[in-house]
Scaffold this motif. Structure first.
Motif, PDB file in Angstrom:
ATOM      1  N   VAL A  89      -1.961   1.154  11.940  1.00  0.00           N
ATOM      2  CA  VAL A  89      -1.827  -0.151  11.300  1.00  0.00           C
ATOM      3  C   VAL A  89      -0.931  -1.076  12.124  1.00  0.00           C
ATOM      4  O   VAL A  89      -1.328  -2.176  12.511  1.00  0.00           O
ATOM      5  N   ASN A  90       0.284  -0.633  12.406  1.00  0.00           N
ATOM      6  CA  ASN A  90       1.219  -1.479  13.146  1.00  0.00           C
ATOM      7  C   ASN A  90       1.952  -0.721  14.244  1.00  0.00           C
ATOM      8  O   ASN A  90       3.026  -1.125  14.682  1.00  0.00           O
ATOM      9  N   ASP A 107       5.485  -6.160   7.356  1.00  0.00           N
ATOM     10  CA  ASP A 107       4.870  -4.944   7.885  1.00  0.00           C
ATOM     11  C   ASP A 107       3.805  -5.215   8.939  1.00  0.00           C
ATOM     12  O   ASP A 107       3.344  -4.285   9.601  1.00  0.00           O
ATOM     13  N   SER A 108       3.415  -6.471   9.089  1.00  0.00           N
ATOM     14  CA  SER A 108       2.451  -6.833  10.130  1.00  0.00           C
ATOM     15  C   SER A 108       2.589  -8.316  10.435  1.00  0.00           C
ATOM     16  O   SER A 108       2.846  -9.121   9.534  1.00  0.00           O
ATOM     17  N   TYR A 157      -0.904   8.232   6.883  1.00  0.00           N
ATOM     18  CA  TYR A 157      -0.283   7.160   7.659  1.00  0.00           C
ATOM     19  C   TYR A 157       1.071   7.500   8.276  1.00  0.00           C
ATOM     20  O   TYR A 157       1.578   6.715   9.075  1.00  0.00           O
ATOM     21  N   GLU A 199      -3.934  -8.500   8.178  1.00  0.00           N
ATOM     22  CA  GLU A 199      -3.358  -7.177   7.908  1.00  0.00           C
ATOM     23  C   GLU A 199      -2.211  -7.275   6.904  1.00  0.00           C
ATOM     24  O   GLU A 199      -2.079  -6.425   6.005  1.00  0.00           O
ATOM     25  N   HIS A 233      -1.996  -9.382   4.546  1.00  0.00           N
ATOM     26  CA  HIS A 233      -2.660  -9.564   3.243  1.00  0.00           C
ATOM     27  C   HIS A 233      -3.164  -8.230   2.710  1.00  0.00           C
ATOM     28  O   HIS A 233      -3.007  -7.911   1.524  1.00  0.00           O
ATOM     29  N   ARG A 234      -3.756  -7.420   3.567  1.00  0.00           N
ATOM     30  CA  ARG A 234      -4.276  -6.118   3.132  1.00  0.00           C
ATOM     31  C   ARG A 234      -3.139  -5.204   2.656  1.00  0.00           C
ATOM     32  O   ARG A 234      -3.289  -4.467   1.673  1.00  0.00           O
ATOM     33  N   ILE A 235      -2.014  -5.251   3.338  1.00  0.00           N
ATOM     34  CA  ILE A 235      -0.903  -4.366   2.990  1.00  0.00           C
ATOM     35  C   ILE A 235      -0.230  -4.788   1.693  1.00  0.00           C
ATOM     36  O   ILE A 235       0.063  -3.952   0.823  1.00  0.00           O
ATOM     37  N   SER A 291       0.810  -1.215   0.000  1.00  0.00           N
ATOM     38  CA  SER A 291       0.000   0.000   0.000  1.00  0.00           C
ATOM     39  C   SER A 291       0.842   1.263   0.000  1.00  0.00           C
ATOM     40  O   SER A 291       0.413   2.299  -0.520  1.00  0.00           O
ATOM     41  N   ASP A 337       0.051  -9.829  11.815  1.00  0.00           N
ATOM     42  CA  ASP A 337      -1.324 -10.292  11.702  1.00  0.00           C
ATOM     43  C   ASP A 337      -1.558 -10.703  10.254  1.00  0.00           C
ATOM     44  O   ASP A 337      -1.362  -9.897   9.333  1.00  0.00           O
TER      45      ASP A 337
END
Length: 322
Positions: free
Chosen positions: A163-164, A120-121, A199, A126, A128-130, A26, A123
């Motif tokens: 986010v993180n 970056d995460s 962000y 998360e 996957h989203r990033i 992202s 989780d």
């Protein structure tokens, strides 16, 4: 060793082998790679010439970057060629971890001794989203495999507000993993101005929280990079902070960059690169390359202008390899 007019010494080269990346992070390429996959990137011969030239100028460390460098079909060959150059003490790679468990052993055999992996995460949803990929477990498995092979491993994590930045998952992972995780502030680029405003979070806020929780700063060595690192007696791993918006960040600059198209960049956020590809055609270190780099380094400025929202010619970080 290379030195600029401000007395900064440069022993570290970041050498990009491709702009192409197969992730859709992202903060970098949210719409995926939009360039030309058949772009005329530097050949293995040209990359070796660059490495030999910089080794002749005192470079001790070379990091192969992208895009995602492992996309190149001749990546192992590139590693082997550069890893065998006299004077190069550290051969490093920055990767998104795609298929890392299956690949890292061959990289180590080819000469790799340091690996930076982007996570970056911790989780899975998360992550996957990033990135656009549901591969967190695969990447973590690759990190474990790299450690078992004796590689020096660091994890890069882009610090994003909301986010993180709660640190809980990161601290939990560092409890038992003897790895340095570096939070990198979101940097504004031409393509990501809105994302930056939404962000960006100063690493100073994380630094304050770490100190309040008993983390202690590590004195940086003369050859250290820009990260401020911290350790805690209750944790196996360490935390680093890379804060390009902090005062005097550029005072410790020790690296130069060559893009995958053969442009020398004196700064990640320079207006334009200097074409050195004509000097990379013989597969050996050329006097013309040495002269060109030395000449242009004398004009390197004191620092970037990110605080003025000026990111130079950098549209996204995959262009020069970060």
């Amino acid at each position: 060793m290379l030195q600029d007019s401000l007395g900064r010494r440069f022993f570290y080269l970041r050498l990009s082998v491709t702009d192409v990346c197969n992730f859709k992070c992202s903060y970098c390429l949210p719409d995926g790679y939009q360039g030309k996959p058949d772009e005329s990137f530097l050949t293995a011969n040209e990359l070796e010439s660059a490495a030999r030239g910089f080794a002749a100028m005192g470079t001790k460390k070379i990091r192969l970057t992208g895009g995602e460098p492992s996309i190149r079909k001749d990546f192992n060959e590139i590693l082997s060629r550069i890893g065998g150059i006299p004077g190069i003490e550290t051969l490093a790679v920055t990767t998104n971890g795609y298929r890392l468990p299956q690949r890292v052993a061959s990289w180590a055999k080819a000469g790799l001794n340091q690996l930076n992996v982007s996570i970056d995460s911790f989780d899975a949803a998360e992550f996957h989203r990033i990135t656009g990929h549901n591969r967190l477990e695969e990447v973590l498995e690759g990190v474990r495999e790299a450690k078992s092979l004796g590689l020096k491993v660091k994890v890069n994590s882009v610090l994003m507000r909301g986010v993180n930045d709660d640190l809980d998952a990161t601290l939990n992972w560092l409890k038992t993993n003897p790895v340095t995780l570096r939070f990198i502030e979101v940097m504004e680029t031409a393509d990501q101005q809105v994302f930056f405003r939404q962000y960006h979070l100063s690493g100073e806020s994380i630094r304050t929280r770490l100190l309040q929780q008993g983390w202690q700063p590590i004195i940086r060595g003369v050859a250290a990079g820009p990260a401020q690192e911290f350790w805690h007696p209750d944790y196996a791993g360490r935390i680093g902070l890379i804060m390009p918006y902090s005062k005097d960040f550029c005072a410790s600059c020790n690296r130069l960059r060559i893009s995958s198209l053969g442009k020398l960049h004196l700064c990640l956020f320079s207006e334009q690169g200097i074409d050195v590809r004509p000097y990379l055609q013989d597969g050996v270190a050329t006097e013309e390359l040495v002269q060109a780099v030395t000449h242009h380094l004398s004009g390197k400025v004191a620092g970037h202008r990110l605080v003025d929202h000026e990111s130079g010619g950098t549209a996204n970080l995959s262009q020069i390899g970060g």
